[in-house]
Enzyme design. Structure first.
Site, PDB file in Angstrom:
ATOM      1  N   CYS A   1      54.244 -50.242 -22.233  1.00  0.00           N
ATOM      2  CA  CYS A   1      53.936 -49.934 -23.638  1.00  0.00           C
ATOM      3  C   CYS A   1      54.975 -50.619 -24.527  1.00  0.00           C
ATOM      4  CB  CYS A   1      53.884 -48.428 -23.884  1.00  0.00           C
ATOM      5  SG  CYS A   1      55.376 -47.520 -23.394  1.00  0.00           S
TER       6      CYS A   1
ATOM      7  N   ASP B   1      53.007 -48.880 -13.941  1.00  0.00           N
ATOM      8  CA  ASP B   1      53.266 -48.609 -15.358  1.00  0.00           C
ATOM      9  C   ASP B   1      54.789 -48.655 -15.528  1.00  0.00           C
ATOM     10  OD1 ASP B   1      53.037 -47.927 -17.963  1.00  0.00           O
ATOM     11  OD2 ASP B   1      52.062 -45.996 -17.653  1.00  0.00           O
TER      12      ASP B   1
ATOM     13  N   PRO C   1      53.228 -39.052 -17.470  1.00  0.00           N
ATOM     14  CA  PRO C   1      52.759 -37.677 -17.268  1.00  0.00           C
ATOM     15  C   PRO C   1      51.347 -37.549 -16.680  1.00  0.00           C
ATOM     16  CG  PRO C   1      52.452 -38.278 -19.553  1.00  0.00           C
ATOM     17  CD  PRO C   1      53.117 -39.471 -18.890  1.00  0.00           C
TER      18      PRO C   1
END
Length: 477
Positions: free
Chosen positions: A419, A366, A291
């Site tokens: 993550c 990412d 985001p």
């Protein structure tokens, strides 16, 4: 950056639409019935908490919504125990529309064991929720199960099943035993812990010192944290500051939220912009950017960069980047130097059509992952992910990494981030890439960062951070 038309190619291949949800709340508003409905949607229909929680939040206000979130997330954290107890008491599983009552019973167990709710309220209000969801005939079943649970003191009986003891799915517990045999208990405790709230001050609008003074003036307790004080053995990382609030709060009520004085971002995620180390004039690609927290931090860390292109395959999530850029003021500050594109990074045809022949000095990838490092923030992740998902995710990462690497200029740097805490998504992925990509070499992040054991793995709770992985790759000239 201009208004919404700046999000380019949203109607062309590479655009991913979530579509319109067909599941609806049909029962009257009732706290426990709504909590059971959310659990039912997550655990039986594979919906995420982000999809379904707003639907029940719209029916309640303030403390009631805080209670709802605590009950739902608490049940998800303790689900293996709740399911174990349910199996001891329920003679046979419920089916069809009645299945939601199982989640109602587990909600009752959670209240009785893990909250300060009075026993009378935990039982009577949970039984009453049966009527709210149209299952009047099962009120007796719910009451009997909750009373038996109390009478037999099931919560006091030892459960001799390792993955249930630590509150993890069996497949994830097995993975952690394989990768971190000496740390499984500690990792599980951190996964089940309540996460801290980290802020990143917008350096283009204020200083950490000035913003801290605003927090002080409103009596908000916090701690200032220096990145170079984190015990990770980091090399050549600029000093950067972050703020950790002592208590969780509604961030929209914090001073300067509407003015864009800060962003909410875990400290582990704040390392990305520092490790990328963008220089003046650099062209940057932020891949899988939504985001937009890292996007914003890159801009704030190097306002003299040449350009930043942020891409994501989800048009709706890309809109969140735009909203964040507008709140922070980056749309005005960077103008045409900041561009958002709806792009499937695994699709060579789409990348070529949108980005043309452009290459970049710095790329942040990412990568899509299992998100096992942020389960403490999103407890539903552990139940939405399956063991079979991991191989597919690893394959997708590999395709994206291969595509994006072609966009790195000679002498440029790609920062790979996830993550996740699973090695096949992280260390093993990068080790294989280094052996197969002749023009790639490791740019060490810390003292023990080698091609045989590449990258930096942060485990959940380490220095109060989320679980995260970084590896930095340099392209040969």
């Amino acid at each position: 950056m201009k208004p919404s038309h700046n999000i380019k190619n949203a109607s062309k291949p590479g655009y991913k639409s979530k579509g319109t949800s067909t599941y609806q709340l049909r029962h009257r508003p009732h706290l426990r019935a709504d909590a059971a409905w959310v659990l039912f949607q997550i655990l039986e229909h594979g919906k995420s908490s982000r999809e379904v929680m707003p639907k029940v939040f719209d029916r309640h206000e303030g403390k009631d919504n805080a209670w709802l979130q605590e009950m739902v997330f608490g049940c998800l954290r303790e689900l293996p125990k709740l399911q174990y107890w349910l199996r001891q008491l329920l003679s046979k599983p419920l089916k069809g529309e009645q299945k939601i009552v199982e989640h109602l019973i587990m909600l009752g167990f959670y209240q009785l064991v893990f909250t300060r709710t009075s026993e009378h309220a935990a039982v009577s209000e949970t039984v009453e929720a049966c009527a709210a969801i149209g299952q009047h005939r099962l009120k007796g079943l719910v009451n009997a199960n909750l009373r038996s649970f109390q009478r037999e003191a099931l919560a006091e009986q030892e459960i001799d099943v390792p993955h249930i003891q630590v509150g993890l799915p069996k497949w994830l517990h097995k993975q952690l035993l394989q990768h971190y045999p000496q740390q499984v208990q500690e990792i599980a405790e951190q996964i089940n812990a309540r996460p801290p709230l980290w802020l990143r001050v917008n350096a283009l609008k204020t200083s950490r010192l000035n913003y801290s003074a605003q927090l002080d003036a409103q009596g908000i307790e916090f701690e200032e944290v220096e990145t170079n004080a984190i015990p990770l053995g980091l090399l050549n990382v600029k000093t950067q500051s972050a703020i950790r609030l002592s208590k969780r709060t509604d961030v929209t009520t914090l001073p300067g939220f509407a003015e864009g004085l800060f962003s909410v971002q875990d400290l582990a995620a704040q390392l990305a912009a520092q490790l990328l180390d963008v220089q003046p004039g650099d062209d940057v690609l932020d891949c899988c950017a939504a985001p937009g927290g890292k996007t914003a931090h890159i801009l704030e860390s190097q306002p003299l960069l040449g350009s930043l292109d942020a891409i994501d395959n989800d048009g709706q999530r890309l809109e969140r980047i735009e909203e964040n850029m507008q709140r922070l003021g980056h749309d005005v500050e960077f103008g045409d130097r900041l561009n958002l594109y709806v792009v499937d990074a695994a699709n060579e045809e789409v990348i070529s059509r949108v980005l043309k022949d452009k290459k970049y000095d710095r790329i942040l990838l990412d990568a899509p992952c299992s998100a096992t490092g942020v389960i403490r923030r999103h407890p539903d992740i552990r139940w939405l992910r399956k063991a079979t998902d991991i191989d597919n995710t690893v394959a997708l990462q590999k395709r994206i990494l291969a595509q994006v690497w072609q966009r790195v200029k000679p002498g440029g740097v790609l920062l790979y981030a996830t993550c996740s805490i699973l090695k096949q998504e992280n260390e093993y992925q990068i080790a294989e890439f280094l052996t197969t990509q002749s023009d790639a070499r490791l740019l060490p992040i810390h003292e023990k960062d080698t091609a045989q054991c590449p990258g930096l793995q942060i485990l959940p709770g380490q220095a109060q951070m989320d679980g995260f992985y970084y590896a930095r790759l340099l392209k040969s000239c």
